[in-house]
Design an enzyme around this catalytic site. Structure first.
Site, mmCIF file in Angstrom:
data_model
loop_
_atom_site.group_PDB
_atom_site.id
_atom_site.type_symbol
_atom_site.label_atom_id
_atom_site.label_comp_id
_atom_site.label_asym_id
_atom_site.label_seq_id
_atom_site.Cartn_x
_atom_site.Cartn_y
_atom_site.Cartn_z
ATOM 1 N N TYR A 1 6.614 -14.914 -7.038
ATOM 2 C CA TYR A 1 7.598 -15.939 -8.509
ATOM 3 C C TYR A 1 8.277 -16.779 -8.208
ATOM 4 O O TYR A 1 7.336 -17.186 -9.342
ATOM 5 C CB TYR A 1 7.608 -14.363 -9.357
ATOM 6 C CG TYR A 1 8.012 -15.037 -10.732
ATOM 7 C CD1 TYR A 1 6.452 -14.655 -11.292
ATOM 8 C CD2 TYR A 1 9.256 -14.720 -10.775
ATOM 9 C CE1 TYR A 1 6.833 -14.884 -12.130
ATOM 10 C CE2 TYR A 1 9.065 -15.369 -12.382
ATOM 11 C CZ TYR A 1 7.753 -15.170 -12.995
ATOM 12 O OH TYR A 1 7.767 -15.840 -14.545
ATOM 13 N N THR B 1 0.903 -1.496 0.256
ATOM 14 C CA THR B 1 -0.150 -0.065 -0.182
ATOM 15 C C THR B 1 1.028 1.480 -0.030
ATOM 16 O O THR B 1 0.616 2.815 0.144
ATOM 17 C CB THR B 1 -0.864 -0.145 1.415
ATOM 18 O OG1 THR B 1 -1.804 -1.875 1.346
ATOM 19 C CG2 THR B 1 -2.153 1.650 1.418
ATOM 20 N N ILE C 1 -4.184 -5.762 9.723
ATOM 21 C CA ILE C 1 -3.464 -4.938 9.055
ATOM 22 C C ILE C 1 -4.278 -4.438 7.523
ATOM 23 O O ILE C 1 -4.571 -4.829 6.490
ATOM 24 C CB ILE C 1 -1.930 -5.554 8.304
ATOM 25 C CG1 ILE C 1 -0.907 -5.869 8.807
ATOM 26 C CG2 ILE C 1 -1.139 -4.694 7.495
ATOM 27 C CD1 ILE C 1 -0.131 -7.052 9.706
#
Length: 366
Positions: free
Chosen positions: A151, A89, A248
């Site tokens: 990934y 964020t 969170i």
């Protein structure tokens, strides 16, 4: 000349005592050290609402430090329980190490000792994770948020080694499990193994599987110091009422007091109060993800007058105009608008919180 940074960490009631660490920040063949006057005391992570805070920027893409200071003061005044700086964020993935240092230093200057500072230090390469974690230690942060390396899909033994290696650096670690983005899942069993390390103090769970709360609790035991945080605003009350410790939150950027109150009611298992607080926020939880985070929440924060622009660094962009009405409707439904100029509101309640924070901060208890 070689410099050394000494981190003296106090024994904390919520976790096992830390030992004094002798830490060295090494980069590009040089040893550098950043000092903060209050960097020798770790404030333990708390239950409740942790805001995954946005990073304000100018229209040119530069860091907007004055807006960041005001935003941090706003969270002190609004009762935010923990601050997560430089997460997804906060657009950390498109920041340089120097920019990271600026943001963290401002956070330490504004909120150190008032709100625990959780610094995002996770990425794929463990060497870079270590570098960012040591920087967070040097500046004076209270914990690091370390995501599962994305990934590359490490095996479970690789994930366990990764988290334990970062915890060995001496800063408390909150692990971050987000299989939807990382494409790898830290299992409850691996979580329990990691939790045996005294410096691994929490888990941010963004799996969406609420049954995991009980599973992890059963594996780590009732005496574990591990804090469980939901990574999804929409399901965070149920997550906490089923045994979690808080969230969170993205929503907390624009509704910090409401999210704090919601988490406190959830911890108290007060279902009636949870429903009363959460119903006005439901559309906000949803509409802040109409585009990739943090695009909608930065526009919402700008709309409320909390920041000067809604700029997001490439490859992100500012909110598509077709979503303006949806995000605005969510803000209105939560009671966060309607105090002034509709183009760029500076609601008196928000301004007054910031002013009271700066004028009476010594007497305030967040």
């Amino acid at each position: 000349m070689m410099f050394r940074c000494i981190l003296s960490v106090l024994a904390l009631s919520s976790v096992n005592a830390f030992t004094t660490q002798q830490l060295r920040h090494e980069r590009d063949g040089m040893h550098t050290c950043l000092y903060a006057s209050n960097a020798n005391e770790i404030v333990p992570m708390r239950q409740g609402s942790s805001c995954a805070i946005i990073t304000p920027m100018t229209n040119s893409g530069a860091l907007d430090i004055p807006s960041l200071r005001k935003l941090l003061q706003f969270h002190v005044a609004s009762g935010t329980d923990n601050l997560c700086i430089l997460g997804t964020t906060g657009e950390a993935s498109v920041m340089s190490m120097d920019e990271r240092a600026q943001v963290l230093q401002v956070a330490v200057e504004e909120v150190k000792g008032k709100i625990p500072i959780l610094a995002g230090t996770g990425t794929i390469n463990p060497v870079h994770v270590k570098e960012m974690t040591l920087q967070a230690i040097d500046i004076g942060c209270d914990a690091s948020l370390v995501v599962t390396p994305y990934y590359v899909k490490p095996p479970q033994r690789g994930l366990i080694k990764h988290f334990i290696s970062m915890a060995d650096l001496g800063l408390p670690v909150v692990m971050y499990n987000i299989p939807g983005r990382a494409k790898v899942d830290l299992t409850p069993e691996s979580t329990a193994i990691c939790a045996e390390h005294e410096n691994i103090v929490g888990l941010k769970d963004a799996t969406g599987d609420l049954d995991r709360v009980e599973k992890i609790r059963s594996l780590v035991g009732d005496k574990s110091h591990l804090l469980l945080y939901s990574g999804d605003d929409g399901t965070s009350p149920e997550f906490v009422m089923r045994g979690g410790d808080g969230c969170i939150s993205v929503t907390a950027n624009v509704a910090p007091q409401e999210m704090h109150d919601l988490m406190m009611a959830s911890l108290d298992r007060n279902a009636e109060l949870v429903k009363k607080i959460n119903e006005p926020l439901l559309k906000l939880h949803k509409n802040l993800f109409l585009e990739s985070n943090p695009i909608p929440v930065k526009w919402a924060a700008w709309r409320m007058g909390l920041i000067s622009t809604s700029f997001c660094r490439p490859p992100l962009a500012e909110l598509d105009s077709k979503f303006f009405n949806d995000v605005e409707a969510a803000l209105e439904g939560a009671g966060l608008l309607g105090f002034g100029d509709a183009n760029n509101v500076k609601a008196p309640v928000l301004v007054s919180r910031i002013e009271s924070s700066t004028s009476g901060s010594d007497a305030m208890t967040p």
